[in-house]
Design an enzyme around this catalytic site. Structure first.
Site, short mmCIF file in Angstrom:
data_model
loop_
_atom_site.label_atom_id
_atom_site.label_comp_id
_atom_site.label_asym_id
_atom_site.label_seq_id
_atom_site.Cartn_x
_atom_site.Cartn_y
_atom_site.Cartn_z
N SER A 98 50.95 34.79 -31.89
CA SER A 98 50.45 34.45 -30.55
C SER A 98 51.64 34.14 -29.65
CB SER A 98 49.55 33.22 -30.65
OG SER A 98 49.22 32.72 -29.36
N TYR A 127 47.77 24.24 -34.02
CA TYR A 127 47.60 25.69 -33.80
C TYR A 127 48.92 26.32 -33.35
CZ TYR A 127 46.22 30.19 -31.98
OH TYR A 127 46.15 31.54 -31.75
#
Ligand code: NAP
Length: 263
Positions: free
Chosen positions: A141, A154
């Site tokens: 990401s 995360y």
């Protein structure tokens, strides 16, 4: 082993980016094996792919965050006479909120899926992938390039995926195997609802479609690229934000995450 049929193993293929990756791989002539927890969605996607004239994908409903799941997956593939010639570690999720306020179990589950399962599947299938001179793609990401107060575990999990993928790509140089980190920015999928983030993405930043992200991922993986950051906005973010001093970056990121947390 040598009689086994090669497949592209895609985790988290029941929806979002993973389902679109499965469609793209199948369209390009690859046989795919699909894993996620939702059996009904996997079967529906298998039927959709079969209807295009491709071999019906092998599907397995499995919670990859469970400790024995990767072993069970390897055994199921073996029993089906399949070997992963390529691996796409896409399954992952995030949780929005301050780490001290979120439940501990969910945050550990994130590590189990985003980090442990991704690493275990890579290491487990590496010998077969090396033997077949295949490819690996790990879905990281933009979050992997900076700390994310308000989504701390995360962001940190995705930093691991970027780092692990880049290091593995170097270690495997000359082996015929390439390792790619696909680093999407905000993408319109169910990710945001599960994370507890605002789902009206347009309120915050430009969102890409999972189809466009999957096409960019496939093309880059097939070229053996180490890093793929789809979209100009995301390229600028990953190129510039890491140079911002932490004294500015951390509070800005914290405020942005607070605003994105679902109301
Ligand atoms: N959407 C974004 O803005 C964005 C941005 C950057 C990176 N990413 C990354 O992209 C990847 C795909 O996410 P997405 O956006 O496509 O979200 P998504 O639509 O929620 O898809 C996540 C996939 O992972 C599967 N999954 C979740 N938990 C699982 C578990 N315990 N075991 C097995 N499979 C599991 C889900 O299927 P089941 O629920 O059926 O298990 C689903 O197929 C993730 O790694 C995510 O971190 C997303």
């Amino acid at each position: 082993m040598s009689a086994h049929r090669p497949v592209v193993l895609i985790t988290g293929a029941s929806g979002g980016i993973g389902a679109d990756l499965a469609r793209v791989f199948a369209r390009e002539g690859h046989d795919v094996a699909l894993v996620a927890r939702s059996a009904d969605k996997l079967e529906a996607l298998a039927s959709e792919i079969e209807a295009t004239g491709r071999t019906r994908p092998f599907v397995l409903a499995l919670d990859l965050a469970q400790p024995q799941a990767c072993e069970a997956l390897a055994m199921a593939l073996d029993e089906a006479g399949l070997t992963p010639a390529m691996l796409v570690n896409n399954a992952g999720f995030g949780l929005a909120g301050r780490a001290a306020m979120l439940e501990r179990a969910g945050q550990i589950e994130m590590i189990d899926l985003n980090i442990r399962a991704l690493t275990e599947l890579t290491l487990r299938f590496l010998p077969a992938i090396i033997a077949g001179q295949g490819r690996i793609m790990n879905v990281a990401s933009v979050a992997g390039f900076l700390p994310g107060p308000g989504m701390a575990v995360y962001y940190a999990s995705k930093a691991y995926v970027v780092s692990f993928s880049q290091a593995m790509s170097q270690e495997l140089e000359g082996s015929g195997v390439t390792v790619t980190a696909l680093c999407p920015g905000v993408t319109a999928t169910d990710f945001h609802a599960r994370a507890g983030l605002e789902t009206n993405l347009a309120k915050f930043m430009p969102a890409m479609s999972s189809h466009v992200v999957a096409e960019a991922g496939y093309a880059g993986m097939m070229k053996g690229r180490r890093l793929i950051v789809p979209g100009l906005f995301n390229k600028l973010a990953t190129g510039l934000l890491p140079f911002m001093p932490n004294g500015i970056l951390l509070p800005v990121m914290g405020k942005m995450q607070d605003r994105r947390k679902g109301s």
